[in-house]
Design a protein around this motif. Sequence first.
Motif, PDB file in Angstrom:
ATOM      1  N   ALA A  83       0.849  -1.204   0.000  1.00 46.63           N
ATOM      2  CA  ALA A  83       0.000   0.000   0.000  1.00 46.63           C
ATOM      3  C   ALA A  83       0.876   1.242   0.000  1.00 46.63           C
ATOM      4  CB  ALA A  83      -0.916   0.000   1.216  1.00 46.63           C
ATOM      5  N   LYS A  84       1.913   1.230   0.807  1.00 46.80           N
ATOM      6  CA  LYS A  84       2.801   2.393   0.883  1.00 46.80           C
ATOM      7  C   LYS A  84       3.466   2.634  -0.467  1.00 46.80           C
ATOM      8  CE  LYS A  84       6.652   4.346   3.467  1.00 46.80           C
ATOM      9  NZ  LYS A  84       7.758   4.142   2.498  1.00 46.80           N
ATOM     10  N   GLN A  85       3.868   1.543  -1.096  1.00 47.24           N
ATOM     11  CA  GLN A  85       4.495   1.660  -2.415  1.00 47.24           C
ATOM     12  C   GLN A  85       3.529   2.278  -3.430  1.00 47.24           C
ATOM     13  OE1 GLN A  85       5.893  -2.136  -3.777  1.00 47.24           O
ATOM     14  NE2 GLN A  85       6.782  -1.264  -5.629  1.00 47.24           N
ATOM     15  N   LEU A  86       2.262   1.833  -3.353  1.00 44.25           N
ATOM     16  CA  LEU A  86       1.253   2.399  -4.251  1.00 44.25           C
ATOM     17  C   LEU A  86       1.077   3.894  -4.004  1.00 44.25           C
ATOM     18  CD1 LEU A  86      -1.570  -0.301  -4.244  1.00 44.25           C
ATOM     19  CD2 LEU A  86      -0.110   0.355  -6.153  1.00 44.25           C
ATOM     20  N   LEU A  87       1.052   4.276  -2.738  1.00 40.86           N
ATOM     21  CA  LEU A  87       0.907   5.698  -2.421  1.00 40.86           C
ATOM     22  C   LEU A  87       2.094   6.478  -2.979  1.00 40.86           C
ATOM     23  CD1 LEU A  87      -0.339   5.686   1.307  1.00 40.86           C
ATOM     24  CD2 LEU A  87      -1.683   5.605  -0.766  1.00 40.86           C
ATOM     25  N   ASP A  88       3.286   5.918  -2.800  1.00 42.18           N
ATOM     26  CA  ASP A  88       4.490   6.587  -3.299  1.00 42.18           C
ATOM     27  C   ASP A  88       4.435   6.785  -4.814  1.00 42.18           C
ATOM     28  OD1 ASP A  88       5.684   6.868  -0.828  1.00 42.18           O
ATOM     29  OD2 ASP A  88       6.745   4.960  -0.949  1.00 42.18           O
ATOM     30  N   GLU A  89       3.948   5.747  -5.502  1.00 50.33           N
ATOM     31  CA  GLU A  89       3.960   5.797  -6.967  1.00 50.33           C
ATOM     32  C   GLU A  89       2.793   6.579  -7.554  1.00 50.33           C
ATOM     33  OE1 GLU A  89       5.876   1.321  -7.417  1.00 50.33           O
ATOM     34  OE2 GLU A  89       3.791   1.695  -7.930  1.00 50.33           O
ATOM     35  N   SER A  90       1.645   6.505  -6.891  1.00 48.75           N
ATOM     36  CA  SER A  90       0.417   6.998  -7.539  1.00 48.75           C
ATOM     37  C   SER A  90      -0.337   8.030  -6.720  1.00 48.75           C
ATOM     38  CB  SER A  90      -0.535   5.827  -7.822  1.00 48.75           C
ATOM     39  OG  SER A  90       0.113   4.795  -8.478  1.00 48.75           O
ATOM     40  N   PHE A  91       0.349   8.720  -5.829  1.00 46.58           N
ATOM     41  CA  PHE A  91      -0.363   9.634  -4.930  1.00 46.58           C
ATOM     42  C   PHE A  91      -1.101  10.740  -5.673  1.00 46.58           C
ATOM     43  CE2 PHE A  91       3.789  11.517  -5.481  1.00 46.58           C
ATOM     44  CZ  PHE A  91       3.518  12.867  -5.611  1.00 46.58           C
ATOM     45  N   TYR A  92      -0.666  11.051  -6.887  1.00 44.87           N
ATOM     46  CA  TYR A  92      -1.291  12.137  -7.637  1.00 44.87           C
ATOM     47  C   TYR A  92      -2.397  11.642  -8.562  1.00 44.87           C
ATOM     48  CZ  TYR A  92       2.211  10.271 -10.751  1.00 44.87           C
ATOM     49  OH  TYR A  92       2.976   9.394 -11.467  1.00 44.87           O
ATOM     50  N   LYS A  93      -2.610  10.320  -8.563  1.00 46.36           N
ATOM     51  CA  LYS A  93      -3.677   9.765  -9.410  1.00 46.36           C
ATOM     52  C   LYS A  93      -4.734   9.128  -8.529  1.00 46.36           C
ATOM     53  CE  LYS A  93      -0.395   7.533 -11.703  1.00 46.36           C
ATOM     54  NZ  LYS A  93       0.343   6.691 -12.660  1.00 46.36           N
ATOM     55  N   LEU A  97      -5.314   5.177  -7.761  1.00 49.79           N
ATOM     56  CA  LEU A  97      -4.794   4.777  -6.455  1.00 49.79           C
ATOM     57  C   LEU A  97      -5.855   4.011  -5.663  1.00 49.79           C
ATOM     58  CD1 LEU A  97      -2.523   4.897  -4.361  1.00 49.79           C
ATOM     59  CD2 LEU A  97      -3.420   7.092  -3.634  1.00 49.79           C
ATOM     60  N   ASN A  98      -7.052   4.579  -5.593  1.00 45.05           N
ATOM     61  CA  ASN A  98      -8.120   3.898  -4.849  1.00 45.05           C
ATOM     62  C   ASN A  98      -8.410   2.526  -5.426  1.00 45.05           C
ATOM     63  OD1 ASN A  98      -8.439   5.885  -2.999  1.00 45.05           O
ATOM     64  ND2 ASN A  98     -10.057   6.945  -4.121  1.00 45.05           N
ATOM     65  N   HIS A  99      -8.399   2.470  -6.737  1.00 43.37           N
ATOM     66  CA  HIS A  99      -8.667   1.207  -7.407  1.00 43.37           C
ATOM     67  C   HIS A  99      -7.599   0.167  -7.049  1.00 43.37           C
ATOM     68  CE1 HIS A  99     -10.284  -1.421 -10.429  1.00 43.37           C
ATOM     69  NE2 HIS A  99      -9.090  -1.548 -10.969  1.00 43.37           N
ATOM     70  N   LYS A 100      -6.345   0.594  -7.106  1.00 47.11           N
ATOM     71  CA  LYS A 100      -5.252  -0.337  -6.810  1.00 47.11           C
ATOM     72  C   LYS A 100      -5.260  -0.764  -5.343  1.00 47.11           C
ATOM     73  CE  LYS A 100      -1.869   0.789 -10.343  1.00 47.11           C
ATOM     74  NZ  LYS A 100      -0.675   1.606 -10.629  1.00 47.11           N
ATOM     75  N   LEU A 101      -5.616   0.164  -4.468  1.00 48.50           N
ATOM     76  CA  LEU A 101      -5.669  -0.186  -3.038  1.00 48.50           C
ATOM     77  C   LEU A 101      -6.751  -1.233  -2.791  1.00 48.50           C
ATOM     78  CD1 LEU A 101      -5.214   3.300  -1.323  1.00 48.50           C
ATOM     79  CD2 LEU A 101      -3.600   1.394  -1.279  1.00 48.50           C
ATOM     80  N   GLN A 102      -7.868  -1.077  -3.504  1.00 48.55           N
ATOM     81  CA  GLN A 102      -8.956  -2.053  -3.358  1.00 48.55           C
ATOM     82  C   GLN A 102      -8.498  -3.450  -3.762  1.00 48.55           C
ATOM     83  OE1 GLN A 102     -12.339  -0.682  -5.577  1.00 48.55           O
ATOM     84  NE2 GLN A 102     -12.792   0.904  -4.063  1.00 48.55           N
ATOM     85  N   GLN A 103      -7.636  -3.478  -4.784  1.00 45.76           N
ATOM     86  CA  GLN A 103      -7.190  -4.783  -5.284  1.00 45.76           C
ATOM     87  C   GLN A 103      -6.310  -5.524  -4.285  1.00 45.76           C
ATOM     88  OE1 GLN A 103      -5.418  -3.612  -8.988  1.00 45.76           O
ATOM     89  NE2 GLN A 103      -7.216  -4.241 -10.164  1.00 45.76           N
ATOM     90  N   LEU A 104      -5.826  -4.830  -3.270  1.00 45.34           N
ATOM     91  CA  LEU A 104      -5.028  -5.519  -2.254  1.00 45.34           C
ATOM     92  C   LEU A 104      -5.897  -6.433  -1.397  1.00 45.34           C
ATOM     93  CD1 LEU A 104      -2.625  -2.681  -1.084  1.00 45.34           C
ATOM     94  CD2 LEU A 104      -2.105  -4.596  -2.571  1.00 45.34           C
ATOM     95  N   GLY A 105      -7.207  -6.240  -1.478  1.00 44.69           N
ATOM     96  CA  GLY A 105      -8.114  -7.231  -0.911  1.00 44.69           C
ATOM     97  C   GLY A 105      -8.457  -7.082   0.562  1.00 44.69           C
ATOM     98  N   VAL A 127      -0.171  10.707   2.185  1.00 37.55           N
ATOM     99  CA  VAL A 127      -0.375  11.191   0.812  1.00 37.55           C
ATOM    100  C   VAL A 127      -0.290  12.715   0.767  1.00 37.55           C
ATOM    101  CG1 VAL A 127      -2.099  11.434  -1.017  1.00 37.55           C
ATOM    102  CG2 VAL A 127      -1.695   9.221   0.001  1.00 37.55           C
ATOM    103  N   GLY A 128      -0.877  13.355   1.766  1.00 35.14           N
ATOM    104  CA  GLY A 128      -0.842  14.817   1.816  1.00 35.14           C
ATOM    105  C   GLY A 128       0.586  15.334   1.818  1.00 35.14           C
ATOM    106  N   ASN A 129       1.425  14.644   2.561  1.00 39.42           N
ATOM    107  CA  ASN A 129       2.821  15.057   2.630  1.00 39.42           C
ATOM    108  C   ASN A 129       3.536  14.875   1.288  1.00 39.42           C
ATOM    109  OD1 ASN A 129       4.966  16.099   4.182  1.00 39.42           O
ATOM    110  ND2 ASN A 129       5.870  14.059   4.240  1.00 39.42           N
ATOM    111  N   LEU A 130       3.251  13.756   0.635  1.00 37.77           N
ATOM    112  CA  LEU A 130       3.850  13.522  -0.682  1.00 37.77           C
ATOM    113  C   LEU A 130       3.420  14.611  -1.665  1.00 37.77           C
ATOM    114  CD1 LEU A 130       3.278   9.671  -1.111  1.00 37.77           C
ATOM    115  CD2 LEU A 130       5.470  10.805  -0.795  1.00 37.77           C
ATOM    116  N   ARG A 131       2.130  14.956  -1.615  1.00 40.25           N
ATOM    117  CA  ARG A 131       1.620  15.973  -2.533  1.00 40.25           C
ATOM    118  C   ARG A 131       2.257  17.333  -2.261  1.00 40.25           C
ATOM    119  NH1 ARG A 131      -4.833  15.298  -2.370  1.00 40.25           N
ATOM    120  NH2 ARG A 131      -5.036  14.391  -4.421  1.00 40.25           N
ATOM    121  N   LEU A 132       2.384  17.637  -0.975  1.00 37.50           N
ATOM    122  CA  LEU A 132       2.935  18.935  -0.613  1.00 37.50           C
ATOM    123  C   LEU A 132       4.391  19.041  -1.073  1.00 37.50           C
ATOM    124  CD1 LEU A 132       2.223  21.574   0.852  1.00 37.50           C
ATOM    125  CD2 LEU A 132       3.161  20.572   2.934  1.00 37.50           C
ATOM    126  N   GLU A 133       5.154  17.981  -0.830  1.00 39.31           N
ATOM    127  CA  GLU A 133       6.567  18.019  -1.227  1.00 39.31           C
ATOM    128  C   GLU A 133       6.715  18.136  -2.737  1.00 39.31           C
ATOM    129  OE1 GLU A 133       9.126  18.490   0.798  1.00 39.31           O
ATOM    130  OE2 GLU A 133       7.553  18.613   2.305  1.00 39.31           O
TER     131      GLU A 133
END
Length: 182
Positions: A83-93, A97-105, A127-133
């Motif tokens: 999940a953290k990896q997904l946030l890192d990669e897709s925080f702006y999408k 992102l929500n779709h991929k997180l759901q797939q983690l089951g 995610v907020g922090n990633l976006r801000l940076e």
Amino acid sequence: MTNDEMWKAVSENDASYDGIFFYAVKSTGIYCRPSCKSKLPKQNNVCFFDAAEQALAAGFRPCKRCRSDISDYQPMKEITGKAKQLLDESFYKRCELNHKLQQLGISHHRMAELFKDEYGVTMSEYVGNLRLEEAKRLLLHTDDEIIEISCSVGFDGLSSFYRFFKKGTGISPAKYRKEHRK
Ligand SMILES: [Zn+2]
């Protein structure tokens, strides 16, 4: 987690807590994962540990049934890491992102709890922090219009981006760019 929450997880053999904590049974001297299928001990015989090493240090032996000694057997920890990896990669999408997180089951609620336990911040704070940076980086190192930047970090409206940015830095994006850009 409180002892009551941990006890509930143990009595339900809830595998989603595996790797989060261990329980030990004083009468048998054995420690287990929450999901262990062995007979439910009496509650007043049980104590809890954050890590297998702590249970070992307190003199308990690992359980042969749930193999509480195998430390890489931590599926939930793995999921949280993904999940953290997904946030890192897709925080702006956001949608993707929500779709991929759901797939983690696992449920969003459960994921949010696990994430907070593991990383000490909520997923939305993270995610907020990633976006801000990223917004700061774009303001300082590109000539993108602020509206483009707001879009690049996943906002669909300029006003929500302004509010968000101001909350995080105390100043507006334009002022930030002007004051910090060399
Ligand atoms: Zn066990």
